[in-house]
Write a protein that holds these residues in place. Structure first.
Motif, PDB file in Angstrom:
ATOM      1  N   UNK A   1      19.806  -3.258 -17.613  1.00 47.56           N
ATOM      2  CA  UNK A   1      21.001  -2.538 -17.910  1.00 47.56           C
ATOM      3  C   UNK A   1      20.888  -1.153 -18.413  1.00 47.56           C
ATOM      4  N   UNK A   2      19.537  -0.763 -19.063  1.00 45.77           N
ATOM      5  CA  UNK A   2      19.538   0.358 -19.568  1.00 45.77           C
ATOM      6  C   UNK A   2      18.825   1.510 -18.650  1.00 45.77           C
ATOM      7  N   UNK A   3      18.291   1.287 -17.695  1.00 45.14           N
ATOM      8  CA  UNK A   3      17.626   2.222 -16.943  1.00 45.14           C
ATOM      9  C   UNK A   3      17.347   1.851 -15.323  1.00 45.14           C
ATOM     10  N   UNK A   4      17.142   2.897 -14.534  1.00 42.47           N
ATOM     11  CA  UNK A   4      16.675   2.427 -13.221  1.00 42.47           C
ATOM     12  C   UNK A   4      15.572   3.534 -13.151  1.00 42.47           C
ATOM     13  N   UNK A   5      14.478   3.157 -12.159  1.00 43.76           N
ATOM     14  CA  UNK A   5      13.426   4.055 -11.991  1.00 43.76           C
ATOM     15  C   UNK A   5      13.064   3.839 -10.440  1.00 43.76           C
ATOM     16  N   UNK A   6      12.442   4.793  -9.816  1.00 45.87           N
ATOM     17  CA  UNK A   6      12.320   4.784  -8.468  1.00 45.87           C
ATOM     18  C   UNK A   6      10.644   4.957  -8.062  1.00 45.87           C
ATOM     19  N   UNK A   7       9.909   4.616  -7.210  1.00 48.43           N
ATOM     20  CA  UNK A   7       8.564   4.492  -6.891  1.00 48.43           C
ATOM     21  C   UNK A   7       8.557   5.900  -6.205  1.00 48.43           C
ATOM     22  N   UNK A   8       7.271   6.512  -6.335  1.00 54.17           N
ATOM     23  CA  UNK A   8       6.801   7.320  -5.076  1.00 54.17           C
ATOM     24  C   UNK A   8       6.857   6.968  -3.838  1.00 54.17           C
ATOM     25  N   UNK A   9       7.094   7.874  -2.857  1.00 49.73           N
ATOM     26  CA  UNK A   9       7.059   7.215  -1.467  1.00 49.73           C
ATOM     27  C   UNK A   9       5.953   6.737  -0.929  1.00 49.73           C
ATOM     28  N   UNK A  10       6.261   5.535  -0.010  1.00 47.27           N
ATOM     29  CA  UNK A  10       4.918   5.086   0.569  1.00 47.27           C
ATOM     30  C   UNK A  10       5.383   5.395   2.230  1.00 47.27           C
ATOM     31  N   UNK A  11       4.340   5.848   2.741  1.00 47.42           N
ATOM     32  CA  UNK A  11       4.555   6.221   4.176  1.00 47.42           C
ATOM     33  C   UNK A  11       4.150   5.464   5.151  1.00 47.42           C
ATOM     34  N   UNK A  12       5.066   4.895   6.073  1.00 44.34           N
ATOM     35  CA  UNK A  12       4.694   3.896   6.942  1.00 44.34           C
ATOM     36  C   UNK A  12       4.911   4.604   8.384  1.00 44.34           C
ATOM     37  N   UNK A  13       3.791   4.560   9.197  1.00 43.92           N
ATOM     38  CA  UNK A  13       3.524   5.235  10.338  1.00 43.92           C
ATOM     39  C   UNK A  13       3.569   4.277  11.361  1.00 43.92           C
ATOM     40  N   UNK A  14       4.480   4.333  12.588  1.00 46.89           N
ATOM     41  CA  UNK A  14       4.432   3.318  13.560  1.00 46.89           C
ATOM     42  C   UNK A  14       3.697   4.145  14.829  1.00 46.89           C
TER      43      UNK A  14
ATOM     44  N   UNK B   1       0.851  -1.151  -0.090  1.00 46.25           N
ATOM     45  CA  UNK B   1       0.046   0.020  -0.144  1.00 46.25           C
ATOM     46  C   UNK B   1       0.919   1.337  -0.055  1.00 46.25           C
ATOM     47  N   UNK B   2       0.293   2.559  -0.428  1.00 45.06           N
ATOM     48  CA  UNK B   2       1.146   3.473  -0.503  1.00 45.06           C
ATOM     49  C   UNK B   2       0.946   4.250   0.787  1.00 45.06           C
ATOM     50  N   UNK B   3       0.425   3.658   1.811  1.00 44.65           N
ATOM     51  CA  UNK B   3       0.314   4.553   3.113  1.00 44.65           C
ATOM     52  C   UNK B   3       0.021   3.091   4.074  1.00 44.65           C
ATOM     53  N   UNK B   4       0.618   3.228   5.386  1.00 41.25           N
ATOM     54  CA  UNK B   4       0.704   1.948   6.272  1.00 41.25           C
ATOM     55  C   UNK B   4       0.533   2.713   7.694  1.00 41.25           C
ATOM     56  N   UNK B   5      -0.425   2.202   8.413  1.00 43.88           N
ATOM     57  CA  UNK B   5      -0.366   2.738  10.013  1.00 43.88           C
ATOM     58  C   UNK B   5      -0.162   1.391  10.686  1.00 43.88           C
TER      59      UNK B   5
ATOM     60  N   UNK C   1      16.736  -5.943 -11.095  1.00 44.32           N
ATOM     61  CA  UNK C   1      16.917  -5.743  -9.810  1.00 44.32           C
ATOM     62  C   UNK C   1      15.883  -4.876  -9.174  1.00 44.32           C
ATOM     63  N   UNK C   2      15.763  -5.051  -8.050  1.00 45.51           N
ATOM     64  CA  UNK C   2      14.601  -4.619  -7.091  1.00 45.51           C
ATOM     65  C   UNK C   2      15.500  -4.180  -5.854  1.00 45.51           C
ATOM     66  N   UNK C   3      15.398  -2.705  -5.469  1.00 45.16           N
ATOM     67  CA  UNK C   3      16.109  -2.496  -4.248  1.00 45.16           C
ATOM     68  C   UNK C   3      14.991  -1.972  -3.591  1.00 45.16           C
ATOM     69  N   UNK C   4      15.354  -1.601  -2.066  1.00 46.03           N
ATOM     70  CA  UNK C   4      14.369  -0.702  -1.215  1.00 46.03           C
ATOM     71  C   UNK C   4      15.139   0.229  -0.473  1.00 46.03           C
ATOM     72  N   UNK C   5      14.526   1.151  -0.346  1.00 42.85           N
ATOM     73  CA  UNK C   5      14.861   2.545   0.278  1.00 42.85           C
ATOM     74  C   UNK C   5      14.183   2.994   1.461  1.00 42.85           C
ATOM     75  N   UNK C   6      14.762   3.551   2.527  1.00 45.53           N
ATOM     76  CA  UNK C   6      13.673   4.083   3.517  1.00 45.53           C
ATOM     77  C   UNK C   6      14.387   5.458   3.755  1.00 45.53           C
ATOM     78  N   UNK C   7      13.691   6.278   3.653  1.00 49.95           N
ATOM     79  CA  UNK C   7      13.965   7.863   3.715  1.00 49.95           C
ATOM     80  C   UNK C   7      14.914   8.273   2.804  1.00 49.95           C
ATOM     81  N   UNK C   8      15.157   7.344   1.424  1.00 48.42           N
ATOM     82  CA  UNK C   8      16.177   7.466   0.600  1.00 48.42           C
ATOM     83  C   UNK C   8      17.544   7.018   0.943  1.00 48.42           C
ATOM     84  N   UNK C   9      17.696   6.204   1.890  1.00 53.18           N
ATOM     85  CA  UNK C   9      18.846   5.533   1.908  1.00 53.18           C
ATOM     86  C   UNK C   9      18.455   3.885   1.774  1.00 53.18           C
ATOM     87  N   UNK C  10      19.429   3.004   1.168  1.00 58.22           N
ATOM     88  CA  UNK C  10      18.933   1.787   0.720  1.00 58.22           C
ATOM     89  C   UNK C  10      19.009   0.913   2.324  1.00 58.22           C
TER      90      UNK C  10
END
Ligand SMILES: *[C@@H]1O[C@H](CO)[C@@H](O)[C@H](O)[C@H]1NC(C)=O
Ligand SMILES: *[C@@H]1O[C@H](CO)[C@@H](O)[C@H](O)[C@H]1NC(C)=O
Ligand SMILES: *[C@@H]1O[C@H](CO)[C@@H](O)[C@H](O)[C@H]1NC(C)=O
Ligand SMILES: *[C@@H]1O[C@H](CO)[C@@H](O)[C@H](O)[C@H]1NC(C)=O
Ligand SMILES: *[C@@H]1O[C@H](CO)[C@@H](O)[C@H](O)[C@H]1NC(C)=O
Ligand SMILES: *[C@@H]1O[C@H](CO)[C@@H](O)[C@H](O)[C@H]1NC(C)=O
Ligand SMILES: *[C@@H]1O[C@H](CO)[C@@H](O)[C@H](O)[C@H]1NC(C)=O
Ligand SMILES: *[C@@H]1O[C@H](CO)[C@@H](O)[C@H](O)[C@H]1NC(C)=O
Ligand SMILES: *[C@@H]1O[C@H](CO)[C@@H](O)[C@H](O)[C@H]1NC(C)=O
Ligand SMILES: *[C@@H]1O[C@H](CO)[C@@H](O)[C@H](O)[C@H]1NC(C)=O
Length: 358
Positions: free
Chosen positions: A228-241, A160-164, A183-192
């Motif tokens: 091999x030819x591109x990378x693309x990044x999703x919009x942020x999904x906000x997780x609230x604890x 989901x694009x938002x999680x509580x 490849x699929x990588x994950x980032x939190x607040x911009x850091x892998x």
């Protein structure tokens, strides 16, 4: 005229019309990228080395005579007229004569380089050029090229694009992406993110599960897909604890002794996500006040007593009570009553305060 033997003549030129292969395998499916072939000495420079669907490619033959007057490109392993893409006449008066195999996307340029724009799967095939070589004569340029089935990756999405999520709970995010992402990588607040016992990735990295959620797991999550030819990044999904209320206190702390007639403001402070709702009681009776602060100006004898702040987090469903006593200098010290909830706290983050029987 035959080719002259010489050190510039790569072994790949074994036959006069050896073709240029643009991976036949991409014809079938995009789902299984073909590993690039081992690079071999090439008399044609291909730019980029891994062409992308929808992208451009340039095929530049090496060792073309500086003074050449014309050259041909064919889409086949032979130089028959039906497969001729174009004939090119170089500067000072550059002219391009298109042939039967021209699709409208091919242009030639300096050095007889062939440029193909907007690559489609139908561009797959063998390409051959016939161009004059240094020291006179004409030569063919050939190569074996593998085009991995790659495309410029569209932006992936995270669902989901938002999680509580509750502290100590679990949440799962999914990266939705084109299957051609390698490849699929994950980032939190911009850091892998690095997988751990609590951060679990599915084998294809497309699903991230976080176990035993801590407050520091909150933030904005993104996935980044690559090929091999591109990378693309999703919009942020906000997780609230969600956690708390913790460290609840009343400011100023008690016991409070005031001069009759001076103002008094009590503020209830809590560490809580989301922000808690508040109820204030005095001597065990609801004051009907629901803000985080309570103010008396001026303070009168009627305001003496034991003040209770009930802080309620509607997500964790926790309520914490704190109290202070306040009296005037001339008043008697109040006896703290037995605390009992004076407020009917709802889980909707909204208080309905009821007075209790005094
Ligand atoms: C691809 O080629 C077309 C036509 O030559 C050009 O307009 C476009 O800018 C090129 N795109 C890239 C990414 O080089
Ligand atoms: C290119 O030529 C080779 C050798 O002649 C042939 O095996 C191959 O099928 C051709 N590829 C395409 C896509 O036509
Ligand atoms: C190009 O120059 C070479 C010598 O460098 C010469 O042998 C050849 O005839 C010239 N070709 C043309 C078309 O002028
Ligand atoms: C990511 O994909 C979007 C379209 O989905 C595109 O507009 C954007 O340019 C891409 N970004 C990169 C860095 O390729
Ligand atoms: C989440 O996605 C929904 C639709 O799928 C959209 O309406 C909403 O604005 C998104 N929220 C955020 C925070 O991006
Ligand atoms: C999570 O667990 C810790 C330690 O057991 C506890 O202090 C905390 O209150 C818990 N949080 C929630 C929201 O239950
Ligand atoms: C999966 O994620 C890990 C950790 O971020 C990374 O090292 C690995 O290269 C990724 N693999 C793929 C196939 O994306
Ligand atoms: C709080 O409101 C109720 C009615 O909603 C009323 O009966 C009660 O007297 C009020 N209490 C105070 C302290 O104002
Ligand atoms: C919240 O807690 C109270 C008592 O602790 C319980 O009666 C109530 O069912 C809980 N509500 C939810 C939504 O868990
Ligand atoms: C609260 O109780 C104290 C004695 O414990 C009393 O002096 C005070 O007047 C009471 N306040 C109210 C508003 O009833």
């Amino acid at each position: 005229m035959g080719r002259l033997p010489g050190s510039w003549d790569p072994p790949a030129w074994s036959g006069p019309w050896k073709g240029l292969l643009l991976a036949a395998s991409v014809l079938s499916s995009c789902l299984q990228p073909v590993p690039a072939q081992t690079p071999t000495p090439t008399p044609v420079t291909i730019t980029p080395a891994s062409p992308a669907l929808g992208g451009n490619v340039s095929l530049a033959p090496q060792n073309v005579a500086q003074n050449f007057t014309s050259c041909n490109w064919h889409r086949s392993t032979t130089n028959d007229e039906t497969s001729r893409i174009l004939t090119y006449f170089p500067p000072p008066n550059p002219v391009q004569h298109n042939g039967p195999a021209h699709t409208g996307r091919e242009t030639a340029g300096p050095g007889c380089a062939l440029h193909i724009a907007g690559l489609t799967l139908s561009d797959t095939g063998n390409y051959t050029t016939l161009a004059p070589i240094p020291h006179g004569g004409a030569g063919t340029r050939s190569n074996a090229l593998s085009v991995p089935c790659t495309e410029m990756l569209p932006r992936p999405t995270v669902t989901p694009n938002q999680t509580l999520v509750l502290e100590n709970g679990t949440f799962t995010l999914r990266c939705n992406s084109s299957p051609s992402a390698d490849t699929v990588l994950w980032l939190r607040d911009g850091a892998s993110l690095t997988p751990s016992e609590r951060l679990v990735l599915s084998p294809d990295n497309r699903t991230l599960t976080v176990l035993g959620v801590t407050r520091s797991d909150g933030g904005t999550y993104q996935c980044e897909v690559g090929n091999p030819v591109s990378t693309n990044r999703s919009e942020p999904s906000t997780v609230t604890v969600a956690y708390g209320p913790a460290s609840v206190r009343i400011d100023p702390p008690g016991p409070i002794t005031l001069t009759l007639g001076s103002p008094l403001t009590l503020t209830c402070v809590a560490d809580s996500v989301p922000v808690p709702s508040y109820c204030w009681g005095l001597n065990g009776t609801d004051t009907n006040q629901t803000g985080s602060s309570l103010t008396f100006n001026p303070m009168t004898l009627d305001h003496q007593g034991t003040y209770e702040c009930w802080a309620h987090n509607p997500i964790t469903n926790r309520t914490v009570l704190v109290s202070v006593t306040a009296r005037t200098r001339c008043g008697a010290a109040p006896v703290p009553p037995t605390p009992s909830p004076p407020c009917r706290l709802t889980t909707r983050g909204h208080n309905e305060c009821d007075s209790l029987p005094g």
